[in-house]
Scaffold this motif. Sequence first.
Motif, PDB file in Angstrom:
ATOM      1  N   UNK A   1      -9.963 -26.098   9.310  1.00 34.09           N
ATOM      2  CA  UNK A   1      -9.017 -27.151   9.689  1.00 34.09           C
ATOM      3  C   UNK A   1      -9.735 -28.423  10.099  1.00 34.09           C
ATOM      4  N   UNK A   2     -10.802 -28.271  10.869  1.00 35.27           N
ATOM      5  CA  UNK A   2     -11.577 -29.449  11.278  1.00 35.27           C
ATOM      6  C   UNK A   2     -12.226 -30.109  10.061  1.00 35.27           C
ATOM      7  N   UNK A   3     -12.701 -29.268   9.123  1.00 36.22           N
ATOM      8  CA  UNK A   3     -13.318 -29.832   7.918  1.00 36.22           C
ATOM      9  C   UNK A   3     -12.315 -30.676   7.142  1.00 36.22           C
TER      10      UNK A   3
ATOM     11  N   UNK B   1     -21.359 -28.697   5.939  1.00 38.03           N
ATOM     12  CA  UNK B   1     -21.748 -27.452   5.271  1.00 38.03           C
ATOM     13  C   UNK B   1     -21.040 -27.314   3.929  1.00 38.03           C
ATOM     14  N   UNK B   2     -19.753 -27.619   3.895  1.00 40.49           N
ATOM     15  CA  UNK B   2     -19.009 -27.555   2.637  1.00 40.49           C
ATOM     16  C   UNK B   2     -19.541 -28.589   1.646  1.00 40.49           C
TER      17      UNK B   2
ATOM     18  N   UNK C   1     -23.213 -35.124  15.127  1.00 41.09           N
ATOM     19  CA  UNK C   1     -22.134 -36.115  15.081  1.00 41.09           C
ATOM     20  C   UNK C   1     -20.751 -35.484  15.101  1.00 41.09           C
ATOM     21  N   UNK C   2     -20.676 -34.136  15.082  1.00 43.63           N
ATOM     22  CA  UNK C   2     -19.382 -33.485  15.247  1.00 43.63           C
ATOM     23  C   UNK C   2     -18.655 -33.154  13.966  1.00 43.63           C
ATOM     24  N   UNK C   3     -19.300 -33.277  12.789  1.00 37.27           N
ATOM     25  CA  UNK C   3     -18.633 -32.956  11.522  1.00 37.27           C
ATOM     26  C   UNK C   3     -19.398 -31.879  10.781  1.00 37.27           C
ATOM     27  N   UNK C   4     -19.898 -30.884  11.508  1.00 37.55           N
ATOM     28  CA  UNK C   4     -20.785 -29.887  10.914  1.00 37.55           C
ATOM     29  C   UNK C   4     -20.085 -29.044   9.854  1.00 37.55           C
TER      30      UNK C   4
END
Length: 847
Positions: A518-520, A453-454, A446-449
């Motif tokens: 940054x994405x996270x 993980x965090x 879904x693009x939020x890997x």
Amino acid sequence: MPPEQTSFRRLATPSLVSALPRLTDALLSAGRCVFVAPPGAGKTTVVPLHLLDAPWLRSRRIVMLEPRRLAARAAARFMARLLGEQVGETVGYRMRLDSRVGPRTRMEVVTEGVLGRMLHDDPTLEEYGLVIFDEYHERSLQADLGLALCLDVADALRDDLRLLAMSATLDAAPLGSLMGGCPVIECEGRQWPVEVRYAPPVNRAGYPSSFEDNVAACVHRALAETEGDVLVFLPGGGEIRRTARRLEGLDAHGVGVHMLYGDLAPALQDAALAPDVSGARKVVLATALAETSLTIEGVRVVVDGGLARFSRFDPQSGMSRLVTERISLAGATQRVGRAGRTGPGVCYRLWHEGETASLRPFARPEVLDADLAPLMLQLSAWGVLDPSKLRWLDAPPEVNVNQARILLQSLGAIDASGRITGHGKSMNALPLHPRLAHMVLSACRSGSASLACVLACLLEQRGVAERMPGCDIRPSVEDAVRRMRHKPRGASREGWEVRLASSVDRIAALAGVRLDAGRALSDVARCGVLLGFAFPDRVAMNTGEGTFRLSCGRGAAVPADDALAREPFLVAAELDGDVTRARIWRAAPLAAEEVAMLAGGAITEQREVGWDDRQGVAVAHVERRFGALVLERRRIDDVDDTLLAHAVMRGIRTRGLRCLPWTQELRQWQARVELMRRHDTPGGQWPEVADTRLEAELEEWLIPFLSGIRRAEHFARIDLQSALKNLLSWEQARRLDAEAPTHVVVPSGSRVPLDYTAEGGPVLAVKLQELFGMAESPVVAGGVSVVVHLLSPAGRPLQVTRDLAGFWRTGYASVRAEMRGRYPKHPWPEDPLTAMATRHTRKRAGL
């Protein structure tokens, strides 16, 4: 060879040293052994090093399981120091996200979960000749699973794989039997005496002290009465930190206070284990991890709070909760032993001496109370579909096994037969709970890997998310990402930060994710969706004032003043597992469209017809449901009459049968049928028509008569008479009229009604003059005497009797004497049995 390599045996007690040859021989001959030695005997370090020289090992490695990370690391360091080496040479350790193992390593100390990974990678454990289960008495789930799998390997694949279970306090016989009737070797520990002193809680100035107040007071007492360092056992990090605040003044008196628990930075853990560099006394506040394996140098005094924290799993709710309970007698014994490892010691117990006898003998095995989803996933990967096929000291409870299967199937980890799927194999490759592994893998698609993980690692480290106020987990995630992004080093980094950063790196690598902090951060708003992947059964709908309904059907709540209390939907990641209404500790909000996306094919649409008692009407709705949550509800008018009839019946039950159009005639009919049922022959088969039975069987007799009935005001139109009388056959109806008639014709010619509903009835109320000539009381229902209420000419009661003949013989004369003066116009003959009955006066009757 360094001299340390030949001198490590000097650390053991003489009894343990004398037992070493027996232990070596037992493993040579039987291949398995149970070894019991009390705290301080030296078994954790001396036994593994001794067995490295066993000829049957044939240069293979030894792997030793330790219940806790800190104990595993400390044991490996201590053994390496005894050999004059660094960790990673002859002796190394392995644990999740931390490994010190080199090409020369022959002795690996691992945490219990690592053995499962090792078996997954090499089911035969080809490089290893001996598996040691240290401190087996703690009965952790992973230790039980590891032993069951190793027994399976030894029986089926490796008859030369040797197994050794070691413990300080253990009922050894059952374990020896489980391991094939292997030898059990017991030896004594150090002979340092430990004096036990009881220091039960006290009330001060009339007010009860807190647990931490009592602990702190006992620490001050111990420092005043004894010598040496003090080890204090507390149930968890919260109690440790609160007690430390109460002891802050000790440093002014040259006493150092140290904390020792899992989330602490490694440097601070090492400081707690080592003697004070200046030689000053120290107080170590520790959880149960200090009970076993660890040697805290300088400790001569123990303060035992008597409590420990355990996780308890509820298979009905699918939730675990932490509970604080009394320790076992074995645990209390272990704690006493901590004071006698280097010399005579003292143990203070914070309870009354008489309470010791009430402690349970041993700790309850974790397998009986644990969430078994991780175990069942491992077993499925191992190829075992039924846990009972393996050998267990305590078998996993079937109800927990079934709950775990249901969860794993819902996550796509196993198929309907219990076999692992491709997705399940990918989940099992991640060192995470199956829920969180599924979340990470789903997030990869879904693009939020990175965020997943965090989030997964944050939830794996229990208690880390509690560092931020409120129930919303998103600030904790943001804080964790920022700390990882800036990567502070050295002592400024807390233990949980180090472990979290390492965990995230490892999980990302195993999942094939390229981390992007940054994405996270930009994806933090999607925490609710990601948690929904892991906890689809904990999607929660707001029901008002901070209360929520979970998709699994349970109730849950956040504090009414928490920001999440106003969110329409949440996903609850951490709950306390309360059966009636769970307390939500950590959650993230969801939008309605996100709920629909998460639910997907699990959303069902069904018609529901119910009764609205407030409006007094049967109503029909179409509901879109996700589990127990009603996502949408709209009213409809096109409804099957049978469904409406059932809804109306629910309304009738709610209001009671009195809402139906009863008449006096129908109540009399009901009483007549009941009379016949009670007094007829057994073959009569009269129906029971009391209100309770009629209400219980509404579907059987009333539904055909509810056509067109939808509202409470329509109840008056129900043909209740036909519905009730339809319960009787034609023959029963005929007999009812003949044998339990509604009226009796008396000698005067009057047709007088019988009251079957009267107390003690049936009752015939009639003027006395109308019964002249009637010799006996009338009977109904095959012999039931009617109760006759004899009335005066004015209709007032004169006499009540079931024996009319007796009344004429003994009672009539007195009634006649009293009444004929009062009613002179009415006949009062001397012989009522020969007189003419009448309902009139003497004149009208022609007398």
